[in-house]
Design a protein around this motif. Structure first.
Motif, PDB file in Angstrom:
ATOM      1  N   ILE A   1       0.784  -1.480  -0.262  1.00 56.05           N
ATOM      2  CA  ILE A   1      -0.117  -0.038  -0.294  1.00 56.05           C
ATOM      3  C   ILE A   1       0.905   0.763  -0.088  1.00 56.05           C
ATOM      4  O   ILE A   1       0.844   2.363  -0.798  1.00 56.05           O
ATOM      5  CB  ILE A   1      -0.666   0.195   1.322  1.00 56.05           C
ATOM      6  N   GLU A   2       2.028   0.991   1.134  1.00 60.60           N
ATOM      7  CA  GLU A   2       2.648   2.590   0.910  1.00 60.60           C
ATOM      8  C   GLU A   2       3.533   2.497  -0.658  1.00 60.60           C
ATOM      9  O   GLU A   2       3.692   3.451  -0.539  1.00 60.60           O
ATOM     10  CB  GLU A   2       3.857   2.359   1.882  1.00 60.60           C
ATOM     11  N   ALA A   3       3.887   1.317  -0.866  1.00 62.40           N
ATOM     12  CA  ALA A   3       4.294   1.539  -2.320  1.00 62.40           C
ATOM     13  C   ALA A   3       3.955   2.570  -3.675  1.00 62.40           C
ATOM     14  O   ALA A   3       4.222   3.026  -3.738  1.00 62.40           O
ATOM     15  CB  ALA A   3       4.708   0.049  -3.650  1.00 62.40           C
ATOM     16  N   ASP A   4       2.309   1.910  -3.967  1.00 62.89           N
ATOM     17  CA  ASP A   4       1.260   1.988  -3.954  1.00 62.89           C
ATOM     18  C   ASP A   4       0.868   3.839  -4.477  1.00 62.89           C
ATOM     19  O   ASP A   4       0.861   4.304  -5.583  1.00 62.89           O
ATOM     20  CB  ASP A   4      -0.022   1.379  -4.451  1.00 62.89           C
ATOM     21  N   GLN A   5       0.668   4.065  -2.348  1.00 63.34           N
ATOM     22  CA  GLN A   5       1.269   5.438  -2.557  1.00 63.34           C
ATOM     23  C   GLN A   5       2.495   6.501  -2.841  1.00 63.34           C
ATOM     24  O   GLN A   5       1.809   7.401  -3.673  1.00 63.34           O
ATOM     25  CB  GLN A   5       0.873   5.471  -0.961  1.00 63.34           C
ATOM     26  N   ALA A   6       3.434   5.729  -2.829  1.00 65.06           N
ATOM     27  CA  ALA A   6       4.631   6.432  -3.546  1.00 65.06           C
ATOM     28  C   ALA A   6       4.272   6.264  -4.999  1.00 65.06           C
ATOM     29  O   ALA A   6       5.298   7.749  -5.813  1.00 65.06           O
ATOM     30  CB  ALA A   6       5.999   6.012  -3.023  1.00 65.06           C
ATOM     31  N   ALA A   7       4.502   5.396  -5.476  1.00 69.92           N
ATOM     32  CA  ALA A   7       3.839   5.781  -7.286  1.00 69.92           C
ATOM     33  C   ALA A   7       2.335   6.403  -7.686  1.00 69.92           C
ATOM     34  O   ALA A   7       2.268   5.751  -8.518  1.00 69.92           O
ATOM     35  CB  ALA A   7       3.816   4.408  -7.210  1.00 69.92           C
ATOM     36  N   GLY A   8       1.822   7.260  -6.822  1.00 66.10           N
ATOM     37  CA  GLY A   8       1.032   7.356  -7.171  1.00 66.10           C
ATOM     38  C   GLY A   8      -0.211   6.845  -7.579  1.00 66.10           C
ATOM     39  O   GLY A   8      -1.724   7.149  -7.659  1.00 66.10           O
ATOM     40  N   LYS A   9      -0.611   5.566  -7.083  1.00 66.26           N
ATOM     41  CA  LYS A   9      -1.391   4.503  -7.652  1.00 66.26           C
ATOM     42  C   LYS A   9      -2.726   4.949  -6.443  1.00 66.26           C
ATOM     43  O   LYS A   9      -3.891   4.177  -6.225  1.00 66.26           O
ATOM     44  CB  LYS A   9      -1.695   3.134  -7.362  1.00 66.26           C
TER      45      LYS A   9
END
Length: 245
Positions: A58-66
């Protein structure tokens, strides 16, 4: 799964069982008293792993703008990644780091209650008989399942460990003139005959969930997603279970 991986898992299973059963042998607990609380600890370890993995995704998706910035992380974010959004008091690390003077048995019951309150399909299902354990025994038991190998273990590994413990408890139950579980080998044979790859899987004599575990393995072996293919129905609850696995 490679032969080396299977061999490593088998060694882990043996070591875990030997250590956990040694604790039981040194306590006043019978196998029937010990089995479900131990399976509950395995569940907590697995649920915590899934939570941590999902949180990183989830944190990776937030950082990627997803995921939109500022959007609160909610239960649906975890469920979509096949994980429970564990309350803090139900996370494995939190329980192992309780302050001096805290009662671990009470904390484990509170953890199980918190999970059930947050995820309705599990209401009334999780073991809570931890009051019969000495806190030192519980802490030792939880540390057995806190090795580096298990902190990063996948669902497949925990599925095998769970089934291995079921089998060992079934053997102990027979030796104690009692019965806890249908042997996993027999459950697997039943599943292979009925081929439950769609619809509702109903177990009218569900205890430890072995039929559901084997059904999930069967579906995944066919390259399918269990959560999208079947709904599990337990006896006595009159409700369906389609939980993150």
């Amino acid at each position: 799964m490679t032969a080396n991986a299977l061999q490593n898992i088998s060694k882990i299973e043996d070591n875990l069982w030997e250590a956990a059963d040694q604790l039981r042998a040194n306590s006043k607990l019978t196998s029937s008293e010990y089995c479900m609380p131990v399976l509950g600890v395995i569940f907590l370890r697995h649920a915590s792993n899934r939570y941590e993995t999902a949180l990183r995704q989830i944190e990776a998706d937030q950082a990627a703008g997803k995921i939109a910035q500022g959007l609160p992380i909610g239960r649906a974010h975890f469920i979509s990644r096949r994980a429970l959004m564990l309350p803090e008091q139900a996370r494995y690390d939190y329980l192992l780091k309780l302050p001096s003077g805290a009662t671990l048995s009470e904390a484990l019951v509170e953890a199980m209650n918190a999970i059930e309150a947050d995820f309705e399909p599990l209401a009334g299902e999780l073991p809570k008989e931890y009051h019969i354990f000495e806190d030192t025994l519980l802490e030792d038991l939880m540390r057995i399942f806190d090795s580096e190998a298990l902190r990063t273990a996948s669902g497949d590994v925990f599925g095998r460990i769970y089934e291995y413990f079921l089998m060992k408890f079934a053997i102990q139950g027979a030796q104690d003139n009692g019965e806890f579980f249908t042997p996993p080998s027999l459950v697997q044979a039943i599943v292979n005959v009925i081929e439950p790859d769609h619809g509702v899987v109903f177990d009218p004599a569900c205890g430890s969930g072995g039929m559901f575990v084997q059904s999930s393995h069967f579906i995944e072996h066919e390259g399918l997603d269990t959560m999208k293919r079947v709904t599990f129905l337990r006896t006595g609850k009159n409700r369906h279970h389609n939980t993150p696995g």
